[in-house]
Design a protein around this motif. Structure first.
Motif, PDB file in Angstrom:
ATOM      1  N   TYR A  40       0.854  -1.307  -0.018  1.00  0.00           N
ATOM      2  CA  TYR A  40       0.178  -0.133  -0.111  1.00  0.00           C
ATOM      3  C   TYR A  40       0.974   1.375  -0.034  1.00  0.00           C
ATOM      4  O   TYR A  40       1.713   1.549   0.907  1.00  0.00           O
ATOM      5  CB  TYR A  40      -0.783   0.011   1.246  1.00  0.00           C
ATOM      6  N   VAL A  60      -2.843   1.793  -4.621  1.00  0.00           N
ATOM      7  CA  VAL A  60      -3.924   1.921  -3.239  1.00  0.00           C
ATOM      8  C   VAL A  60      -5.185   1.392  -3.836  1.00  0.00           C
ATOM      9  O   VAL A  60      -5.324   0.662  -4.907  1.00  0.00           O
ATOM     10  CB  VAL A  60      -3.917   3.396  -3.336  1.00  0.00           C
ATOM     11  N   CYS A  61      -6.061   1.561  -3.302  1.00  0.00           N
ATOM     12  CA  CYS A  61      -7.511   0.975  -3.562  1.00  0.00           C
ATOM     13  C   CYS A  61      -7.909   1.404  -5.164  1.00  0.00           C
ATOM     14  O   CYS A  61      -8.441   0.647  -5.759  1.00  0.00           O
ATOM     15  CB  CYS A  61      -8.749   1.469  -2.648  1.00  0.00           C
ATOM     16  N   THR A  62      -7.769   2.576  -5.392  1.00  0.00           N
ATOM     17  CA  THR A  62      -8.088   2.954  -6.908  1.00  0.00           C
ATOM     18  C   THR A  62      -7.227   2.487  -7.766  1.00  0.00           C
ATOM     19  O   THR A  62      -7.780   2.029  -9.162  1.00  0.00           O
ATOM     20  CB  THR A  62      -7.921   4.621  -6.972  1.00  0.00           C
ATOM     21  N   VAL A 101     -10.059   8.772  -4.601  1.00  0.00           N
ATOM     22  CA  VAL A 101     -11.302   7.995  -5.009  1.00  0.00           C
ATOM     23  C   VAL A 101     -12.533   9.189  -5.066  1.00  0.00           C
ATOM     24  O   VAL A 101     -13.335   9.085  -5.910  1.00  0.00           O
ATOM     25  CB  VAL A 101     -11.941   7.234  -3.667  1.00  0.00           C
ATOM     26  N   GLN A 136     -12.410   9.288   5.205  1.00  0.00           N
ATOM     27  CA  GLN A 136     -11.610   8.663   4.001  1.00  0.00           C
ATOM     28  C   GLN A 136     -12.242   8.048   3.377  1.00  0.00           C
ATOM     29  O   GLN A 136     -13.370   7.165   3.644  1.00  0.00           O
ATOM     30  CB  GLN A 136     -10.364   7.816   4.788  1.00  0.00           C
ATOM     31  N   HIS A 138     -13.215   4.866   0.067  1.00  0.00           N
ATOM     32  CA  HIS A 138     -12.264   3.823  -0.307  1.00  0.00           C
ATOM     33  C   HIS A 138     -13.252   3.136  -1.407  1.00  0.00           C
ATOM     34  O   HIS A 138     -14.318   3.204  -1.320  1.00  0.00           O
ATOM     35  CB  HIS A 138     -12.290   2.655   0.910  1.00  0.00           C
ATOM     36  N   HIS A 150      -9.871  -5.426  -2.904  1.00  0.00           N
ATOM     37  CA  HIS A 150      -9.449  -3.913  -2.984  1.00  0.00           C
ATOM     38  C   HIS A 150      -8.195  -3.821  -2.223  1.00  0.00           C
ATOM     39  O   HIS A 150      -7.243  -4.773  -2.039  1.00  0.00           O
ATOM     40  CB  HIS A 150     -10.455  -3.335  -1.638  1.00  0.00           C
ATOM     41  N   ILE A 152      -6.558  -1.704   1.053  1.00  0.00           N
ATOM     42  CA  ILE A 152      -6.783  -0.728   2.151  1.00  0.00           C
ATOM     43  C   ILE A 152      -5.588  -0.540   2.830  1.00  0.00           C
ATOM     44  O   ILE A 152      -5.330   0.249   3.608  1.00  0.00           O
ATOM     45  CB  ILE A 152      -8.035  -0.930   2.833  1.00  0.00           C
ATOM     46  N   CYS A 153      -4.791  -1.610   2.819  1.00  0.00           N
ATOM     47  CA  CYS A 153      -3.391  -1.622   3.588  1.00  0.00           C
ATOM     48  C   CYS A 153      -2.567  -2.735   3.357  1.00  0.00           C
ATOM     49  O   CYS A 153      -1.216  -2.608   3.468  1.00  0.00           O
ATOM     50  CB  CYS A 153      -3.504  -1.706   5.154  1.00  0.00           C
TER      51      CYS A 153
END
Length: 192
Positions: A40, A60-62, A101, A136, A138, A150, A152-153
């Protein structure tokens, strides 16, 4: 808009078939990205434009969404989101806009094949956005019913759907031609 960027063989299919297949193609492409070793890393980086991406071992998530759309449909969200922002006279930065996002969200809001329905079930191919603690945002893709991918971390991971009370967007695939065709077939069959 969406189906004009598919590959040649897929592009030759009728639009009703493409719309019906899109959720599965997106979900399967996203699932293929599963990799817990992706670190991440939300840092700003200079990347090429169009079709730019950060190194495959970070994200990252995107980045999961961007990579899945590119893999599934050849759809460059970096370029699409930049053009969308320019058309709205918003400031643009092709290195980062698509990676936050808050920028894909209004873009997806106007894609005609996607409809936001937060009360809809979390089905394969849906794109889901959460507003987490502290505001935040997500994003993830449903790779199966109630299962998401996803980052997230802890890498690009597949997990059961969670925090449904914090979902602010649940984009489902909208195929009006397919629905109309199905209704007409049922009507014709009933008349027989």
């Amino acid at each position: 808009m969406l189906f004009s960027v598919f590959g040649t063989a897929f592009a030759q299919l009728p639009s009703t078939v493409k719309c019906h297949l899109a959720p599965t193609i997106l979900a399967d492409s996203a699932r293929a990205l599963e990799n817990a070793n992706v670190k991440y890393d939300p840092s700003y980086r200079q990347i090429p434009y169009p079709n730019g991406d950060v190194p495959q071992n970070i994200g990252v998530c995107t980045d999961v969404i961007i990579r899945a759309f590119r893999k599934a449909f050849g759809w460059d969200l970096q370029k699409s989101i930049s053009q969308y922002r320019k058309s709205r006279k918003l400031p643009t930065n092709t290195n980062i806009d698509h990676r936050r996002v808050k920028n894909p969200m209004p873009y997806f809001d106007q894609v005609k094949e996607l409809k936001n329905n937060t009360s809809a079930p979390y089905k394969k191919g849906n794109i889901t956005i959460w507003n987490l603690d502290g505001g935040q945002l997500h994003i993830g893709i449903c790779v199966d019913d109630n299962v998401i991918i996803h980052n997230i971390c802890c890498g690009q991971v597949v997990e059961p759907m969670y925090m449904q009370e914090k979902v602010i967007r649940n984009y489902t695939w909208y195929c009006p031609e397919l629905k109309a065709l199905t209704i007409k077939r049922l009507y014709d069959k009933a008349k027989e």
